[in-house]
Scaffold this motif. Structure first.
Motif, PDB file in Angstrom:
ATOM      1  N   ARG A 212       0.814  -1.209   0.000  1.00  0.00           N
ATOM      2  CA  ARG A 212       0.000   0.000   0.000  1.00  0.00           C
ATOM      3  C   ARG A 212       0.851   1.264   0.000  1.00  0.00           C
ATOM      4  NH1 ARG A 212      -2.949  -2.847   3.971  1.00  0.00           N
ATOM      5  NH2 ARG A 212      -2.037  -1.550   5.601  1.00  0.00           N
ATOM      6  N   THR A 213       2.020   1.206   0.664  1.00  0.00           N
ATOM      7  CA  THR A 213       2.882   2.389   0.748  1.00  0.00           C
ATOM      8  C   THR A 213       4.283   2.007   0.301  1.00  0.00           C
ATOM      9  OG1 THR A 213       3.357   1.921   3.073  1.00  0.00           O
ATOM     10  CG2 THR A 213       1.548   3.438   2.597  1.00  0.00           C
ATOM     11  N   PRO A 214       4.488   1.770  -0.957  1.00  0.00           N
ATOM     12  CA  PRO A 214       5.793   1.303  -1.429  1.00  0.00           C
ATOM     13  C   PRO A 214       6.876   2.362  -1.250  1.00  0.00           C
ATOM     14  CG  PRO A 214       4.404   1.902  -3.281  1.00  0.00           C
ATOM     15  CD  PRO A 214       3.548   1.981  -2.058  1.00  0.00           C
ATOM     16  N   ILE A 217       9.602   4.284  -5.892  1.00  0.00           N
ATOM     17  CA  ILE A 217       8.842   5.031  -6.894  1.00  0.00           C
ATOM     18  C   ILE A 217       9.039   4.429  -8.277  1.00  0.00           C
ATOM     19  CG2 ILE A 217       8.488   7.278  -7.949  1.00  0.00           C
ATOM     20  CD1 ILE A 217       7.561   7.024  -5.044  1.00  0.00           C
ATOM     21  N   HIS A 219       9.445   1.382  -9.010  1.00  0.00           N
ATOM     22  CA  HIS A 219       8.582   0.211  -9.115  1.00  0.00           C
ATOM     23  C   HIS A 219       7.149   0.628  -9.442  1.00  0.00           C
ATOM     24  CE1 HIS A 219       6.641  -3.578  -8.378  1.00  0.00           C
ATOM     25  NE2 HIS A 219       5.980  -3.101  -7.334  1.00  0.00           N
ATOM     26  N   GLU A 220       6.694   1.735  -8.850  1.00  0.00           N
ATOM     27  CA  GLU A 220       5.345   2.222  -9.114  1.00  0.00           C
ATOM     28  C   GLU A 220       5.149   2.566 -10.600  1.00  0.00           C
ATOM     29  OE1 GLU A 220       2.309   3.237  -6.865  1.00  0.00           O
ATOM     30  OE2 GLU A 220       3.256   1.290  -6.542  1.00  0.00           O
ATOM     31  N   ARG A 222       6.810   1.183 -12.982  1.00  0.00           N
ATOM     32  CA  ARG A 222       7.193  -0.020 -13.723  1.00  0.00           C
ATOM     33  C   ARG A 222       8.556   0.103 -14.392  1.00  0.00           C
ATOM     34  NH1 ARG A 222       1.502  -2.049 -16.537  1.00  0.00           N
ATOM     35  NH2 ARG A 222       0.304  -2.131 -14.578  1.00  0.00           N
ATOM     36  N   GLY A 226      11.382  -3.927  -8.106  1.00  0.00           N
ATOM     37  CA  GLY A 226      11.006  -3.724  -6.713  1.00  0.00           C
ATOM     38  C   GLY A 226      11.531  -4.775  -5.762  1.00  0.00           C
TER      39      GLY A 226
END
Length: 439
Positions: A212-214, A217, A219-220, A222, A226
């Motif tokens: 929920r709170t990676p 960034i 990875h978010e 792509r 990650g």
């Protein structure tokens, strides 16, 4: 042969000394120079070799080489202080040492190795900064990453280095594109890794919280698998690292193929701006690949037996000629150095050394151990500026094909009998700094 002479140390000048006093002190600071000059005139010969300048405490201040040591050392005494580098070195010098070598090539190689061993103050401060060379480093650890470093920092940290390259900014952009294409991390080396297959180390609530709170960034968006947020397994990340190494070694075009495929899809969807961005990424990676191809060619080409005749006397009736030597060079580094085969014992020694150097298989590709980089650059410079010297080489396959000592000795002696290269083809008396500038 080594010679040493002690003389008085030069006094330091305080900044507020009046001009007339400074002149007197400057004269006193040079008082030891006549003794050093007389020692060179009396004991030094015009032969190839390496010289060392030492301070009053025995510290090696400077290492140099010359085809004619006597002439080179005497030229220092004609330098003007403080404008000339040579005069500044000489003023701090209280000892002089020199040793002769069979040839100029032997002197250049010995100078390089002594500079790397002792790191003399004036060689380090006054030569062109070696950190202008860039390397791509693949770090060690559970989740290796690629990043660009300046200078060869040594292999004690266990990382794999690719290079050297010029144009650090272009290399950094290409490495960023490669990391993005493969999903490799670029976070701090100390960042803790939490792979998905290490779930026994984490309670489910923490894994859900990470989702929920990676922390990543990239990875978010792509651009990263990650590995720090348990978004991939260790095997999945290792597969991407293998792809990166394959690309850097020239064995796998996977990253380029993937980007080209994405570019084609975007073009067909009429998303030309995004396709143009991918086209620029492809070009940066192609430029990186081209640099690797040139590096691999240089490394693989520099594998042979190099026969170097001993230097002739500088004048009639002078010192005897230097000894003929055979240098066994593999992948741009001198692995062995032996006398030319003139009897049964030397033929056997050369044959055994040649098989030890050339027969074992070595990992190819663009990775160059950092402790070998300086020697690779030096040999590349030597043969690029003296292409006629390649006529004195015997290719590695021919060396290996000589399956007995007599056959190898005959091949080496055939190289020795070839006509001497024209002296017009060789540049003047250079230095390691000249080699670095040319490289």
């Amino acid at each position: 042969m080594t010679s040493r002479r002690r003389a008085a140390a030069a006094p330091e000048l305080p900044p507020d000394v009046p001009p007339i006093v400074a002149a007197a002190l400057a004269s006193a600071a040079d008082a030891h120079l006549p003794a050093l000059k007389a020692m060179v005139r009396a004991g030094c010969e015009d032969r190839p070799g390496v010289y060392r300048m030492l301070g009053p405490d025995g510290e090696i201040l400077y290492v140099g080489k010359s085809k004619q040591i006597r002439t080179r050392l005497l030229s220092y005494f004609r330098c003007v202080y403080p404008d000339d580098k040579g005069a500044r070195i000489l003023r701090d010098t209280t000892h002089l040492e020199w040793e002769y070598t069979p040839s100029e090539f032997a002197a250049l190689l010995l100078e390089l190795r002594q500079i790397k061993r002792w790191r003399p103050r004036y060689n380090v401060l006054m030569k062109r900064d070696a950190r202008h060379w860039s390397f791509i480093k693949l770090t060690r650890g559970p989740a290796p990453k690629l990043h660009v470093v300046r200078g060869s920092t040594g292999s004690a940290d266990g990382g794999v280095y690719y290079g050297p390259f010029t144009g650090a900014h272009r290399i950094e952009e290409a490495v960023r594109e490669l990391s993005d294409a493969l999903g490799l991390r670029d976070c701090a080396q100390a960042t803790p890794m939490r792979f998905a297959d290490q779930g026994e180390l984490f309670v489910p609530e923490l894994v859900q919280l990470a989702g929920r709170t990676p922390r990543c960034i990239r990875h978010e968006v792509r651009k990263c698998l990650g590995p720090c947020v348990a978004a991939c397994t260790s095997d999945q990340y290792a597969d991407r690292v293998r792809l990166a190494r394959g690309f850097l070694d020239g064995a796998d075009d996977g990253p380029l193929d993937a980007l080209r495929a994405q570019m084609d899809v975007l073009s067909e969807a009429l998303e030309f701006e995004r396709a143009a961005m991918l086209r620029d990424k492809v070009r940066r990676l192609e430029d990186l690949r081209a640099q690797f191809d040139r590096l691999r060619f240089a490394v693989e080409t520099l594998s042979f037996a190099y026969v170097v005749p001993g230097a002739a006397p500088a004048r009639a009736g002078g010192s005897p000629a230097g000894e003929d030597r055979v240098y066994l060079v593999r992948r741009g580094r001198v692995r062995a150095d032996l006398p030319a085969p003139i009897d049964a014992a030397s033929r056997r020694a050369l044959h055994a050394a040649a098989r030890e150097v050339f027969v074992p298989r070595e990992r190819g590709g663009s990775a160059v151990p950092t402790h070998e980089v300086d020697e690779l650059l030096l040999l590349s410079w030597w043969f690029r500026h003296r292409p006629v010297e390649l006529g004195r080489t015997l290719a590695a396959p021919a060396v290996v094909a000589a399956d007995d000592p007599d056959a190898l000795a005959a091949a080496v002696l055939d190289v020795t009998a070839r006509p001497s290269p024209s002296p017009d083809a060789a540049p003047g008396d250079g230095s390691r700094e000249d080699a670095e500038r040319a490289a």
